[in-house]
Design a protein around this motif. Sequence first.
Motif, short mmCIF file in Angstrom:
data_model
loop_
_atom_site.label_atom_id
_atom_site.label_comp_id
_atom_site.label_asym_id
_atom_site.label_seq_id
_atom_site.Cartn_x
_atom_site.Cartn_y
_atom_site.Cartn_z
N LEU A 146 -21.60 1.53 49.22
CA LEU A 146 -21.90 0.13 48.94
C LEU A 146 -21.69 -0.07 47.45
CD1 LEU A 146 -23.07 -2.62 49.94
CD2 LEU A 146 -25.33 -1.75 49.24
N SER A 147 -20.91 -1.09 47.09
CA SER A 147 -20.60 -1.34 45.68
C SER A 147 -20.95 -2.77 45.32
CB SER A 147 -19.11 -1.07 45.40
OG SER A 147 -18.29 -1.96 46.13
N LEU A 148 -20.95 -3.05 44.02
CA LEU A 148 -21.26 -4.39 43.54
C LEU A 148 -20.81 -4.52 42.09
CD1 LEU A 148 -24.03 -4.16 41.49
CD2 LEU A 148 -25.02 -3.53 43.70
N HIS A 149 -20.71 -5.75 41.64
CA HIS A 149 -20.50 -6.06 40.23
C HIS A 149 -21.75 -6.72 39.69
CE1 HIS A 149 -16.58 -5.29 38.35
NE2 HIS A 149 -16.05 -5.37 39.56
N VAL A 150 -22.14 -6.36 38.48
CA VAL A 150 -23.29 -6.99 37.81
C VAL A 150 -22.92 -7.19 36.35
CG1 VAL A 150 -24.36 -4.73 37.36
CG2 VAL A 150 -25.78 -6.80 37.34
N TRP A 151 -23.30 -8.33 35.79
CA TRP A 151 -23.00 -8.59 34.38
C TRP A 151 -23.66 -7.52 33.52
CZ3 TRP A 151 -19.05 -11.50 33.78
CH2 TRP A 151 -18.82 -12.60 34.60
N ALA A 152 -22.92 -7.02 32.54
CA ALA A 152 -23.42 -5.95 31.68
C ALA A 152 -24.69 -6.35 30.94
CB ALA A 152 -22.34 -5.52 30.69
N PHE A 166 -27.70 3.41 42.72
CA PHE A 166 -26.36 3.04 42.25
C PHE A 166 -26.06 3.69 40.91
CE2 PHE A 166 -27.32 -0.27 45.28
CZ PHE A 166 -26.09 -0.66 45.80
N VAL A 167 -24.80 3.99 40.69
CA VAL A 167 -24.34 4.52 39.40
C VAL A 167 -23.21 3.64 38.88
CG1 VAL A 167 -24.99 6.91 39.90
CG2 VAL A 167 -22.72 6.10 40.52
N ASP A 168 -23.08 3.62 37.56
CA ASP A 168 -22.00 2.88 36.92
C ASP A 168 -20.67 3.59 37.19
OD1 ASP A 168 -24.01 1.30 35.94
OD2 ASP A 168 -23.80 1.94 33.85
N ILE A 169 -19.68 2.82 37.60
CA ILE A 169 -18.36 3.38 37.88
C ILE A 169 -17.35 2.96 36.81
CG2 ILE A 169 -16.45 3.42 39.54
CD1 ILE A 169 -18.99 4.91 40.39
N GLY A 170 -17.45 1.75 36.33
CA GLY A 170 -16.51 1.27 35.31
C GLY A 170 -16.95 -0.09 34.83
N VAL A 171 -16.29 -0.58 33.80
CA VAL A 171 -16.62 -1.88 33.21
C VAL A 171 -15.37 -2.74 33.19
CG1 VAL A 171 -17.49 -3.11 31.19
CG2 VAL A 171 -18.44 -0.86 31.78
N VAL A 187 -20.11 -4.80 35.10
CA VAL A 187 -20.19 -3.38 35.45
C VAL A 187 -20.02 -3.21 36.96
CG1 VAL A 187 -21.60 -1.29 35.37
CG2 VAL A 187 -21.72 -2.97 33.50
N LEU A 188 -19.10 -2.34 37.36
CA LEU A 188 -18.97 -1.96 38.76
C LEU A 188 -19.93 -0.81 39.02
CD1 LEU A 188 -17.48 -2.05 41.54
CD2 LEU A 188 -15.91 -0.35 40.59
N MET A 189 -20.80 -0.98 40.04
CA MET A 189 -21.75 0.05 40.43
C MET A 189 -21.52 0.39 41.90
SD MET A 189 -25.24 -1.36 38.58
CE MET A 189 -26.01 0.27 38.47
N SER A 190 -21.83 1.63 42.27
CA SER A 190 -21.62 2.05 43.65
C SER A 190 -22.61 3.14 44.01
CB SER A 190 -20.18 2.56 43.82
OG SER A 190 -19.88 2.80 45.18
N ARG A 191 -22.86 3.27 45.30
CA ARG A 191 -23.71 4.34 45.82
C ARG A 191 -23.27 4.68 47.24
NH1 ARG A 191 -29.49 3.45 48.19
NH2 ARG A 191 -28.51 4.91 49.65
N SER A 192 -23.71 5.82 47.72
CA SER A 192 -23.46 6.18 49.10
C SER A 192 -24.20 5.21 50.02
CB SER A 192 -23.94 7.61 49.35
OG SER A 192 -23.98 7.90 50.73
N SER A 193 -23.61 4.93 51.17
CA SER A 193 -24.28 4.06 52.12
C SER A 193 -25.20 4.83 53.06
CB SER A 193 -23.24 3.31 52.96
OG SER A 193 -22.42 4.21 53.69
#
Length: 224
Positions: A146-152, A166-171, A187-193
């Motif tokens: 599961l991923s998402l974008h959140v403003w830095a 969730f962990v930061d993947i990239g900006v 910031v793109l964040m993602s984690r295992s589902s």
Amino acid sequence: MLYRTPHLTESLDVARFIRMAGGGLYEFLFDNLVPLLSADELLAIAIASDGNPFSHRNCHVAVNDDNGSIIGIANAFPADLLSDPSDGLLPGERAEHIRPMLSLLDWGSMFLNALAVSDQCHGRGIGSHLLDWALTRARDLGLPRLSLHVWADNLPAREYYKARGFVDIGVADVAPHPRLPHRGGSVLMSRSSSCDTQGSQIARSCRLLDHLKAPCFRTDQPNQ
């Protein structure tokens, strides 16, 4: 508290929450785009339709038992639905400004596009329930993350998602704009589902960072 798929007649209410979750993104994209239609109204049209990421079929709502009002929403869909540049959902010139966000996605994941809860209802576990729905939806569709974008600069939201594994993947380097006044990009964040224990989730998150070199994290998508 009742959780369910929204009715078509609730599309405008869902649109208001999605707009709120965007932190100014949807006002930037849609306000004054079509004469006499607000960002909420344009979003509501998409929500009431089928076959697009914003569709009510990709949403889940929390409903107040007392009066039937919507007090929280989640919108989640496979990230790969955003890989088609021909869907015409986003306006060209404005979409170009957020191109870095559209290019930096965790392809092959479920994308949590919006998660929002009414201010008066914070602290009641509604956001966690809606997030769990998105994780379950990812598993049901066979999507491993599961991923998402959140403003830095949205530090409370980033801390909340980190606490949920969730962990930061990239900006994505989205430049500030008078109608989109965020600093530091998105910031793109993602984690295992998977529904593993917290310890297992931390280990999976560490391995997830290694996938930055893998093809599933493509940042070279064609223009959308």
